[in-house]
Design a protein around this motif. Structure first.
Motif, PDB file in Angstrom:
ATOM      1  N   SER A  54       0.769  -1.099   0.111  1.00 57.52           N
ATOM      2  CA  SER A  54       0.003   0.055  -0.281  1.00 57.52           C
ATOM      3  C   SER A  54       0.940   1.291   0.027  1.00 57.52           C
ATOM      4  O   SER A  54       0.310   2.417  -0.242  1.00 57.52           O
ATOM      5  N   ARG A  55       2.021   1.263   0.261  1.00 59.74           N
ATOM      6  CA  ARG A  55       2.997   2.267   0.348  1.00 59.74           C
ATOM      7  C   ARG A  55       3.394   2.729  -1.152  1.00 59.74           C
ATOM      8  O   ARG A  55       4.274   3.612  -1.313  1.00 59.74           O
ATOM      9  N   ARG A 109       2.358   3.283  -4.507  1.00 58.96           N
ATOM     10  CA  ARG A 109       1.024   3.733  -5.353  1.00 58.96           C
ATOM     11  C   ARG A 109       0.930   3.377  -6.906  1.00 58.96           C
ATOM     12  O   ARG A 109       0.084   2.542  -7.196  1.00 58.96           O
ATOM     13  N   GLU A 130      -5.659   2.215  -0.748  1.00 54.07           N
ATOM     14  CA  GLU A 130      -5.215   3.573  -0.388  1.00 54.07           C
ATOM     15  C   GLU A 130      -6.259   4.744  -1.102  1.00 54.07           C
ATOM     16  O   GLU A 130      -6.911   4.466  -1.960  1.00 54.07           O
ATOM     17  N   HIS A 150      -7.440  -0.691  -4.493  1.00 53.24           N
ATOM     18  CA  HIS A 150      -6.750  -0.679  -5.885  1.00 53.24           C
ATOM     19  C   HIS A 150      -6.390  -2.000  -6.373  1.00 53.24           C
ATOM     20  O   HIS A 150      -6.099  -2.769  -5.400  1.00 53.24           O
TER      21      HIS A 150
END
Length: 428
Positions: free
Chosen positions: A28-29, A31, A223, A228
């Motif tokens: 999740s960090r 993008r 996110e 996503h």
């Protein structure tokens, strides 16, 4: 954006599906940056979409149709080359009445409501179906209390057309049958499952839904209050794209739990365990006419409804399925549907004595291998059966994600009711 996405995914194929074993989860960090198969960094193209349905089995198709009819722009993704190629094409094609399930369970509610919707849909869309009825039979006095319980459950579930019959009454209806008592269900029937699914596809497409086959969902991450998805063609895993939907429906059937585990940000404690029960069907040969005019079911067994008699709309007589618990050693296998669908002819040896309990005139050598299906179960051997699991953000906390787990029988009968429920509860 959807039109662009449609053009992007119209030439997919199923080659090299095994390459997904090399996938990594996108965190999740990161993008837009993933790790390529070669180990180098890559930038993913990003597309915003309204609604993504993962899985083009009968339930996924029903959901896609319902959501598109309600004005949502829907994209349906499936790793196979066409719709309904796994569990939805490997079942008994029976319309269940709603007898077997605990009162107020999702299975009971959706089966009864779904049956009503399904018969109406088939009539309005000229889908071949027939309400031929079902006899659930007790072949010994020890089974009568179980039959009484089924009558009680069916009554509690408000199933109409139920009647308890003495053995002689049932055998008068079906001269080849042998039993001491039977429960008649006049609302049970059969349908052409493929035609039903084809109709759902057509209606969804007419409402602007887009189907992308040979497309695998590799991973997901939360996110910006959205889930996503990272997806790719099954023949070109290295060519990936990031989708940013408002709503995601995980209807991946046998692979639903394995897929959910790939969603970074979804706590695994909300993902139930997976169990798999394989079931064989054998067809009856060597007879000039079907021995029965309606469905005949024994008392349910652990993991299934027993080796029963099913007639299809062409008059072919099928027996099955049996229950064979199988191990899926890793999530990757279920995710890629790496199951053995070959019918072992030797399993017929176990069919003959089971069938002869209610059809004693079954001749040796008259059973021929048919096909095989696998049930996506939430409980295993010696455990009580589980209900359907339909969970949204209020349960797991992931925005816009709806997980469907354990959608086994009566999933076909319940499909339109499940779709109705999802649309009513999760559309905003």
């Amino acid at each position: 954006m959807l039109a662009l996405l449609s053009r992007k995914w119209t030439t997919l194929s199923t080659k090299n599906l095994q390459q997904t074993s090399k996938l990594v989860t996108i965190s999740s960090r990161s993008r837009l940056v993933g790790r390529g198969l070669s180990g180098g960094a890559e930038t993913l193209a990003k597309e915003r979409v309204d609604t993504v349905v993962i899985g083009a089995g009968v339930v996924g198709l029903a959901v896609a149709r319902e959501l598109s009819l309600r004005g949502r722009e829907v994209l349906i993704l499936d790793a196979a080359s066409t719709f309904g190629s796994v569990t939805s094409s490997r079942n008994s094609e029976v319309v269940h009445a709603g007898i077997y399930y605990p009162p107020n369970s999702l299975k009971a509610k959706f089966c009864v409501r779904g049956r009503e919707l399904l018969y109406k849909y088939c009539s309005e869309h000229e889908i071949s179906h027939k309400k031929i009825g079902k006899l659930i039979v007790a072949t010994g006095s020890s089974e009568i209390p179980k039959l009484d319980l089924l009558m009680h459950l069916g009554t509690q579930n408000r199933v109409s057309g139920l009647r308890m019959l003495e053995g002689f009454e049932a055998m008068r209806m079906e001269p080849e049958l042998r039993c001491v008592k039977a429960l008649l269900s006049t609302e049970s029937g059969i349908l052409d499952t493929h035609s039903f699914m084809l109709s759902l596809v057509g209606e969804a497409e007419n409402s602007r839904a887009i189907f992308s086959y040979n497309t695998v969902v590799l991973s997901g991450f939360v996110e910006g209050e959205k889930l996503h998805l990272v997806v790719a063609e099954t023949r070109a895993i290295e060519s990936r794209i990031e989708l940013v939907p408002n709503l995601v429906v995980n209807s991946a059937g046998l692979g639903a739990q394995a897929l959910a585990k790939r969603f970074n940000g979804l706590d695994h404690r909300f993902i139930p365990s997976s169990h798999y029960a394989r079931g064989c069907y054998f067809t009856l040969s060597g007879t000039k006419s079907p021995p029965f005019s309606q469905l005949v079911y024994p008392i349910p067994e652990e993991g299934g409804l027993g080796v029963h008699v099913t007639l299809d709309l062409n008059g072919v007589v099928k027996f099955g399925p049996d229950v064979e618990w199988i191990e899926c050693t890793d999530d990757q296998s279920s995710f890629l549907n790496k199951f053995d669908y070959r019918v072992n002819p030797q399993r017929a040896e176990k069919f003959y004595p089971e069938i002869r309990k209610y059809y004693p005139e079954l001749k040796d050598g008259s059973l021929e291998p048919g096909y095989l299906g696998i049930r996506p179960k939430l409980t295993g051997p010696k455990q009580p059966p589980a209900d359907f699991v339909i969970q949204g953000e209020e349960t797991h906390g992931v925005p816009g994600l709806v997980n469907l787990f354990g959608i086994e029988s009566p999933g076909l009968t319940s499909s339109l009711a499940i779709a109705e429920h999802i649309a009513n509860k999760f559309l905003r």
